[in-house]
Scaffold this active site. Structure first.
Site, short mmCIF file in Angstrom:
data_model
loop_
_atom_site.label_atom_id
_atom_site.label_comp_id
_atom_site.label_asym_id
_atom_site.label_seq_id
_atom_site.Cartn_x
_atom_site.Cartn_y
_atom_site.Cartn_z
N HIS A 112 -10.58 0.52 -2.93
CA HIS A 112 -11.93 0.50 -2.36
C HIS A 112 -12.98 1.06 -3.31
O HIS A 112 -12.73 2.07 -4.00
CB HIS A 112 -11.97 1.34 -1.08
CG HIS A 112 -11.10 0.81 0.02
ND1 HIS A 112 -11.25 -0.46 0.54
CD2 HIS A 112 -10.09 1.39 0.72
CE1 HIS A 112 -10.36 -0.63 1.51
NE2 HIS A 112 -9.63 0.46 1.63
N LYS A 123 -6.88 -5.20 -2.88
CA LYS A 123 -7.62 -5.67 -1.70
C LYS A 123 -8.60 -4.60 -1.21
O LYS A 123 -8.46 -3.43 -1.57
CB LYS A 123 -6.64 -6.04 -0.59
CG LYS A 123 -5.78 -4.87 -0.12
CD LYS A 123 -4.73 -5.35 0.84
CE LYS A 123 -3.88 -4.22 1.35
NZ LYS A 123 -4.61 -3.22 2.11
N ASP A 143 -4.54 -0.95 -1.72
CA ASP A 143 -5.88 -0.77 -1.21
C ASP A 143 -6.70 -0.26 -2.40
O ASP A 143 -6.24 0.64 -3.13
CB ASP A 143 -5.82 0.32 -0.13
CG ASP A 143 -6.41 -0.11 1.20
OD1 ASP A 143 -6.68 -1.31 1.38
OD2 ASP A 143 -6.60 0.78 2.05
N ASP A 160 0.78 -1.26 0.00
CA ASP A 160 0.00 0.00 0.00
C ASP A 160 0.81 1.31 0.00
O ASP A 160 0.46 2.24 0.72
CB ASP A 160 -0.95 0.03 1.21
CG ASP A 160 -1.93 -1.14 1.22
OD1 ASP A 160 -1.85 -2.01 0.34
OD2 ASP A 160 -2.78 -1.18 2.13
N CYS A 189 -2.23 -2.49 7.80
CA CYS A 189 -2.11 -3.45 6.71
C CYS A 189 -0.80 -4.23 6.73
O CYS A 189 -0.79 -5.41 6.38
CB CYS A 189 -2.31 -2.74 5.38
SG CYS A 189 -4.03 -2.22 5.20
N HIS A 217 -10.38 6.80 1.26
CA HIS A 217 -8.99 6.74 0.77
C HIS A 217 -8.89 5.64 -0.27
O HIS A 217 -9.67 4.68 -0.26
CB HIS A 217 -8.02 6.46 1.93
CG HIS A 217 -8.33 5.18 2.65
ND1 HIS A 217 -9.28 5.11 3.65
CD2 HIS A 217 -7.85 3.93 2.49
CE1 HIS A 217 -9.36 3.86 4.07
NE2 HIS A 217 -8.51 3.11 3.38
C1 VGL Z 1 -4.62 1.04 6.14
C2 VGL Z 1 -5.95 2.13 7.65
C3 VGL Z 1 -7.04 1.98 6.84
C4 VGL Z 1 -3.27 0.54 5.77
C5 VGL Z 1 -5.71 0.88 5.31
O1 VGL Z 1 -2.95 0.42 4.57
O2 VGL Z 1 -2.49 0.22 6.69
N1 VGL Z 1 -4.76 1.66 7.30
N2 VGL Z 1 -6.91 1.35 5.68
#
Ligand code: VGL
Length: 182
Positions: free
Chosen positions: A48, A86, A46, A8, A127, A61
């Site tokens: 979403h 993911k 990430d 990420d 993550c 995000h």
């Molecule tokens: C993450 C908080 C919310 C991360 C993802 O990538 O660690 N942290 N979503």
């Protein structure tokens, strides 16, 4: 065989992003240097949908196909062989890269005969931790590169706590200068 998994390293988790990890971008040069020490480099993103339940807990995000979901512009993405998406569904938090839905990370690593998985990226306390604990559980020799991760630190000390939890689970914490090219 060893592999580097970059978790990420996306704009929204870096300074200026919607869920910026303090100094999240400091991991980028460290990771770029590390890539040469690995025969295989892969990454998670990430990814979403706009209406995910995940945004009840967090500011929006890394929305699919937005610039916030792009890799940090300085990350040397040309070395990344495969990207695992993911958190792609409305009911899916997708903290761990092993929950990726675009492809099965565990299966892929087995096919590539990876035994040792080195993890870097964002964020230590979410993550990275979830991914490392899953990697350990599935049976990979798991390493977290301490100077190539950064924490959200919603509560001060969360990052340190997460590192301790990972070490306690049997994950090796390693510094990038301890990793040699093989
Ligand atoms: C993450 C908080 C919310 C991360 C993802 O990538 O660690 N942290 N979503």
């Amino acid at each position: 065989m060893k592999a580097l998994l970059i978790v990420d390293v996306q704009n929204d988790f870096c300074p200026g992003g919607t869920l910026a990890v303090p100094e999240g971008d400091k991991v980028v040069p460290v990771i770029n240097n590390l890539m040469d020490s690995f025969p295989l480099v892969i990454a998670s993103k990430d990814w979403h949908p706009k209406n995910t339940v995940h945004f009840k807990k967090w500011p929006p995000h890394c929305v699919q196909n937005t610039s916030g979901a792009d890799f940090h512009p300085k990350l040397n993405a040309s070395k990344i062989k495969k990207i695992f998406l993911k958190g792609t569904r409305n009911k899916d938090n997708g903290y761990s890269a092993f929950e990726a839905t675009s492809a099965d990370l565990g299966e892929f690593l087995k096919e590539e005969e990876v035994t040792d998985l080195y993890i870097a990226g964002l964020a230590t306390d979410y993550c990275v931790k979830a991914t490392a604990l899953d990697a350990d559980k599935v049976g990979f020799e798991t390493f977290v590169v301490e100077d190539a991760v950064a924490a959200v630190n919603k509560k001060p000390g969360d990052g340190e706590k997460a590192l301790k939890e990972m070490a306690h689970a049997g994950i090796t914490l390693i510094r990038s200068d301890e990793i040699t090219k093989e």
